[in-house]
Design an enzyme around this catalytic site. Structure first.
Site, PDB file in Angstrom:
ATOM      1  N   PRO A  88       0.792  -1.232   0.000  1.00  0.00           N
ATOM      2  CA  PRO A  88       0.000   0.000   0.000  1.00  0.00           C
ATOM      3  C   PRO A  88       0.829   1.289   0.000  1.00  0.00           C
ATOM      4  O   PRO A  88       1.903   1.352   0.606  1.00  0.00           O
ATOM      5  CB  PRO A  88      -0.821  -0.098   1.296  1.00  0.00           C
ATOM      6  CG  PRO A  88      -0.093  -1.076   2.142  1.00  0.00           C
ATOM      7  CD  PRO A  88       0.546  -2.046   1.197  1.00  0.00           C
ATOM      8  N   ASN A  89       0.295   2.251  -0.696  1.00  0.00           N
ATOM      9  CA  ASN A  89       0.836   3.620  -0.790  1.00  0.00           C
ATOM     10  C   ASN A  89       2.093   3.735  -1.650  1.00  0.00           C
ATOM     11  O   ASN A  89       2.576   4.842  -1.885  1.00  0.00           O
ATOM     12  CB  ASN A  89       1.088   4.223   0.602  1.00  0.00           C
ATOM     13  CG  ASN A  89      -0.180   4.310   1.413  1.00  0.00           C
ATOM     14  OD1 ASN A  89      -1.161   4.882   0.942  1.00  0.00           O
ATOM     15  ND2 ASN A  89      -0.192   3.733   2.598  1.00  0.00           N
ATOM     16  N   ARG A 138       5.194  11.037  -2.356  1.00  0.00           N
ATOM     17  CA  ARG A 138       4.966  10.676  -0.952  1.00  0.00           C
ATOM     18  C   ARG A 138       6.277  10.807  -0.171  1.00  0.00           C
ATOM     19  O   ARG A 138       7.245  10.094  -0.428  1.00  0.00           O
ATOM     20  CB  ARG A 138       4.502   9.221  -0.915  1.00  0.00           C
ATOM     21  CG  ARG A 138       4.434   8.620   0.448  1.00  0.00           C
ATOM     22  CD  ARG A 138       4.263   7.108   0.357  1.00  0.00           C
ATOM     23  NE  ARG A 138       4.150   6.584   1.703  1.00  0.00           N
ATOM     24  CZ  ARG A 138       4.422   5.350   2.048  1.00  0.00           C
ATOM     25  NH1 ARG A 138       4.821   4.479   1.143  1.00  0.00           N
ATOM     26  NH2 ARG A 138       4.312   4.975   3.301  1.00  0.00           N
ATOM     27  N   TYR A 160      11.467   8.583   0.881  1.00  0.00           N
ATOM     28  CA  TYR A 160      11.337   7.564  -0.170  1.00  0.00           C
ATOM     29  C   TYR A 160      11.915   7.988  -1.528  1.00  0.00           C
ATOM     30  O   TYR A 160      11.862   7.203  -2.474  1.00  0.00           O
ATOM     31  CB  TYR A 160       9.862   7.178  -0.328  1.00  0.00           C
ATOM     32  CG  TYR A 160       9.263   6.591   0.931  1.00  0.00           C
ATOM     33  CD1 TYR A 160       9.748   5.397   1.454  1.00  0.00           C
ATOM     34  CD2 TYR A 160       8.231   7.240   1.618  1.00  0.00           C
ATOM     35  CE1 TYR A 160       9.224   4.856   2.613  1.00  0.00           C
ATOM     36  CE2 TYR A 160       7.692   6.702   2.775  1.00  0.00           C
ATOM     37  CZ  TYR A 160       8.195   5.516   3.275  1.00  0.00           C
ATOM     38  OH  TYR A 160       7.666   4.975   4.424  1.00  0.00           O
ATOM     39  N   ASN A 195       8.107  -5.616  -1.428  1.00  0.00           N
ATOM     40  CA  ASN A 195       8.095  -4.496  -0.499  1.00  0.00           C
ATOM     41  C   ASN A 195       6.674  -4.457   0.068  1.00  0.00           C
ATOM     42  O   ASN A 195       5.763  -3.909  -0.570  1.00  0.00           O
ATOM     43  CB  ASN A 195       8.428  -3.175  -1.192  1.00  0.00           C
ATOM     44  CG  ASN A 195       8.491  -2.031  -0.184  1.00  0.00           C
ATOM     45  OD1 ASN A 195       8.059  -2.184   0.967  1.00  0.00           O
ATOM     46  ND2 ASN A 195       9.016  -0.886  -0.601  1.00  0.00           N
ATOM     47  N   ALA A 212       3.361  -0.858   4.495  1.00  0.00           N
ATOM     48  CA  ALA A 212       2.816  -0.842   5.864  1.00  0.00           C
ATOM     49  C   ALA A 212       2.372  -2.229   6.332  1.00  0.00           C
ATOM     50  O   ALA A 212       2.359  -2.506   7.539  1.00  0.00           O
ATOM     51  CB  ALA A 212       1.656   0.143   5.949  1.00  0.00           C
ATOM     52  N   HIS A 258       4.282  -4.528   8.891  1.00  0.00           N
ATOM     53  CA  HIS A 258       4.183  -4.407  10.341  1.00  0.00           C
ATOM     54  C   HIS A 258       2.849  -4.917  10.889  1.00  0.00           C
ATOM     55  O   HIS A 258       2.575  -4.759  12.075  1.00  0.00           O
ATOM     56  CB  HIS A 258       4.395  -2.931  10.732  1.00  0.00           C
ATOM     57  CG  HIS A 258       5.493  -2.277   9.947  1.00  0.00           C
ATOM     58  ND1 HIS A 258       6.806  -2.673  10.049  1.00  0.00           N
ATOM     59  CD2 HIS A 258       5.471  -1.293   9.000  1.00  0.00           C
ATOM     60  CE1 HIS A 258       7.547  -1.948   9.214  1.00  0.00           C
ATOM     61  NE2 HIS A 258       6.760  -1.100   8.567  1.00  0.00           N
ATOM     62  N   ASP A 269       1.552 -15.791   6.227  1.00  0.00           N
ATOM     63  CA  ASP A 269       1.056 -17.156   6.016  1.00  0.00           C
ATOM     64  C   ASP A 269       1.048 -17.512   4.532  1.00  0.00           C
ATOM     65  O   ASP A 269       1.349 -18.644   4.157  1.00  0.00           O
ATOM     66  CB  ASP A 269      -0.363 -17.310   6.597  1.00  0.00           C
ATOM     67  CG  ASP A 269      -0.364 -17.348   8.120  1.00  0.00           C
ATOM     68  OD1 ASP A 269       0.723 -17.462   8.724  1.00  0.00           O
ATOM     69  OD2 ASP A 269      -1.458 -17.265   8.713  1.00  0.00           O
ATOM     70  N   GLU A 320      12.442  -9.817   1.196  1.00  0.00           N
ATOM     71  CA  GLU A 320      11.747  -8.610   1.677  1.00  0.00           C
ATOM     72  C   GLU A 320      12.642  -7.401   1.435  1.00  0.00           C
ATOM     73  O   GLU A 320      13.823  -7.419   1.781  1.00  0.00           O
ATOM     74  CB  GLU A 320      11.470  -8.759   3.181  1.00  0.00           C
ATOM     75  CG  GLU A 320      10.819  -7.540   3.801  1.00  0.00           C
ATOM     76  CD  GLU A 320      10.616  -7.692   5.310  1.00  0.00           C
ATOM     77  OE1 GLU A 320      10.827  -8.808   5.843  1.00  0.00           O
ATOM     78  OE2 GLU A 320      10.265  -6.691   5.950  1.00  0.00           O
ATOM     79  N   HIS A 362      12.902  -2.917   1.558  1.00  0.00           N
ATOM     80  CA  HIS A 362      12.346  -1.622   1.947  1.00  0.00           C
ATOM     81  C   HIS A 362      13.233  -0.511   1.399  1.00  0.00           C
ATOM     82  O   HIS A 362      14.463  -0.636   1.415  1.00  0.00           O
ATOM     83  CB  HIS A 362      12.265  -1.488   3.467  1.00  0.00           C
ATOM     84  CG  HIS A 362      11.386  -2.514   4.078  1.00  0.00           C
ATOM     85  ND1 HIS A 362      10.018  -2.426   4.052  1.00  0.00           N
ATOM     86  CD2 HIS A 362      11.675  -3.694   4.674  1.00  0.00           C
ATOM     87  CE1 HIS A 362       9.495  -3.494   4.629  1.00  0.00           C
ATOM     88  NE2 HIS A 362      10.481  -4.284   5.012  1.00  0.00           N
ATOM     89  N   SER A 390      13.360   2.622   2.722  1.00  0.00           N
ATOM     90  CA  SER A 390      13.959   3.264   3.904  1.00  0.00           C
ATOM     91  C   SER A 390      14.514   2.188   4.832  1.00  0.00           C
ATOM     92  O   SER A 390      14.177   0.999   4.703  1.00  0.00           O
ATOM     93  CB  SER A 390      12.897   4.088   4.637  1.00  0.00           C
ATOM     94  OG  SER A 390      11.858   3.242   5.117  1.00  0.00           O
ATOM     95  N   ARG A 410      13.720   4.119  12.091  1.00  0.00           N
ATOM     96  CA  ARG A 410      12.516   4.949  12.105  1.00  0.00           C
ATOM     97  C   ARG A 410      11.691   4.683  13.373  1.00  0.00           C
ATOM     98  O   ARG A 410      12.231   4.304  14.393  1.00  0.00           O
ATOM     99  CB  ARG A 410      11.738   4.694  10.804  1.00  0.00           C
ATOM    100  CG  ARG A 410      12.588   5.040   9.550  1.00  0.00           C
ATOM    101  CD  ARG A 410      11.823   4.838   8.279  1.00  0.00           C
ATOM    102  NE  ARG A 410      10.656   5.735   8.224  1.00  0.00           N
ATOM    103  CZ  ARG A 410       9.673   5.608   7.342  1.00  0.00           C
ATOM    104  NH1 ARG A 410       9.724   4.642   6.428  1.00  0.00           N
ATOM    105  NH2 ARG A 410       8.657   6.442   7.345  1.00  0.00           N
ATOM    106  N   ARG A 427       7.833   0.367  13.265  1.00  0.00           N
ATOM    107  CA  ARG A 427       8.347  -0.139  11.988  1.00  0.00           C
ATOM    108  C   ARG A 427       9.460  -1.165  12.205  1.00  0.00           C
ATOM    109  O   ARG A 427       9.946  -1.777  11.260  1.00  0.00           O
ATOM    110  CB  ARG A 427       8.889   1.005  11.126  1.00  0.00           C
ATOM    111  CG  ARG A 427       7.803   1.928  10.629  1.00  0.00           C
ATOM    112  CD  ARG A 427       8.352   2.947   9.646  1.00  0.00           C
ATOM    113  NE  ARG A 427       7.494   4.109   9.631  1.00  0.00           N
ATOM    114  CZ  ARG A 427       6.368   4.221   8.904  1.00  0.00           C
ATOM    115  NH1 ARG A 427       6.001   3.261   8.094  1.00  0.00           N
ATOM    116  NH2 ARG A 427       5.637   5.309   8.969  1.00  0.00           N
TER     117      ARG A 427
HETATM  118  C1  DQA Z   1       8.517   0.887   3.444  1.00  0.00           C
HETATM  119  C2  DQA Z   1       8.650   1.066   4.964  1.00  0.00           C
HETATM  120  C3  DQA Z   1       7.312   0.849   5.655  1.00  0.00           C
HETATM  121  O1  DQA Z   1       7.457   1.020   7.047  1.00  0.00           O
HETATM  122  C4  DQA Z   1       6.299   1.863   5.146  1.00  0.00           C
HETATM  123  O2  DQA Z   1       5.035   1.624   5.723  1.00  0.00           O
HETATM  124  C5  DQA Z   1       6.213   1.896   3.664  1.00  0.00           C
HETATM  125  C6  DQA Z   1       7.425   1.789   2.872  1.00  0.00           C
HETATM  126  C7  DQA Z   1       9.823   1.221   2.710  1.00  0.00           C
HETATM  127  O3  DQA Z   1       9.933   0.828   1.548  1.00  0.00           O
HETATM  128  O4  DQA Z   1      10.710   1.880   3.257  1.00  0.00           O
HETATM  129  O5  DQA Z   1       5.141   2.135   3.101  1.00  0.00           O
HETATM  130  O6  DQA Z   1       8.194  -0.468   3.179  1.00  0.00           O
END
Ligand code: DQA
Length: 152
Positions: free
Chosen positions: A13-14, A21, A26, A77, A80, A83, A90, A101, A103, A105, A110, A114
Site C-alpha cells: 500500500p501507498n 509521498r 522515499y 516491499n 505498511a 508491520h 502465512d 523482503e 524496503h 527506507s 525509524r 516499523r
Molecule cells: C517501506 C517502509 C514501511 O514502514 C512503510 O510503511 C512503507 C514503505 C519502505 O519501503 O521503506 O510504506 O516499506
C-alpha cells in the site's frame, strides 16, 4: 511449474504514491520509474520480471498464493503491511517459493512500530535502507538464489 527465470516484484500500500509521498524518506522516483530500472537490470540478468502494486491486503495475498504457478521467487516491499500482516506471512509460507523482503527506507532507523516485520521471519532475507537500490539488490539476490552467481 514455477519458472526459475521469472520473478514477481510485489509492492504494498501507498507505494503507488512514490515520487510525491514523503520524498525526503522515499526519494523522488515514481513506481513507474523504479519499474524501468528494475526491468533494465532484469534484461541484463536475462530474467523476466512482473511488477505489481496493490493497496489491498487480500489482493496481495491472492497474488502470493498464485505466484508458484508462474514465478521462481518473489521480491516484496510489503510497505505498511510489513508491520501488520499475518495473512501475507502465512501466504508466503504456503507459496513455498523464496521471498526476499525489501524496503526503500531503513525501517530500523525509524519509528518503533516499523522495527517489527511479520514478513522477515519467513523471507530468505531482508534488504532495507538502500533507496531504489533495495529493489535492484533484491532482484540480484533472487536471481543468484535461483540461477547462481551473476556477472553484471
Ligand atoms: C517501506 C517502509 C514501511 O514502514 C512503510 O510503511 C512503507 C514503505 C519502505 O519501503 O521503506 O510504506 O516499506
Amino acid at each position: 511449474m514455477a519458472k526459475k527465470n521469472k520473478i514477481l516484484i510485489l509492492n504494498g500500500p501507498n507505494l503507488n504514491l512514490l515520487g510525491k509521498r514523503q520524498p525526503e524518506i522515499y526519494g523522488r522516483l515514481t513506481l513507474e520509474e523504479i519499474g524501468r530500472e528494475i526491468r533494465s537490470l532484469a534484461k541484463r540478468l536475462s530474467v523476466e520480471v512482473e511488477i505489481r502494486q496493490s493497496n489491498n491486503e487480500g489482493e496481495l495475498v491472492d497474488w502470493i498464493q498464485q505466484a508458484p504457478a508462474q514465478f521462481g521467487a518473489i521480491v516484496i516491499n510489503p510497505a505498511a503491511y510489513t508491520h501488520s500482516s499475518v495473512a501475507m506471512r502465512d501466504a508466503i509460507i504456503a507459496a513455498g517459493i523464496p521471498a526476499i523482503e525489501i524496503h526503500i527506507s531503513n525501517i530500523y532507523k525509524r519509528e518503533d512500530f516499523r522495527k517489527h516485520s511479520y514478513i522477515a521471519g519467513v523471507a530468505v532475507g531482508q534488504i532495507t535502507g538502500f533507496g531504489v537500490q533495495s529493489y535492484l539488490l533484491g532482484l540480484r539476490a533472487a536471481v543468484e538464489m535461483l540461477m547462481g552467481p551473476v556477472s553484471c
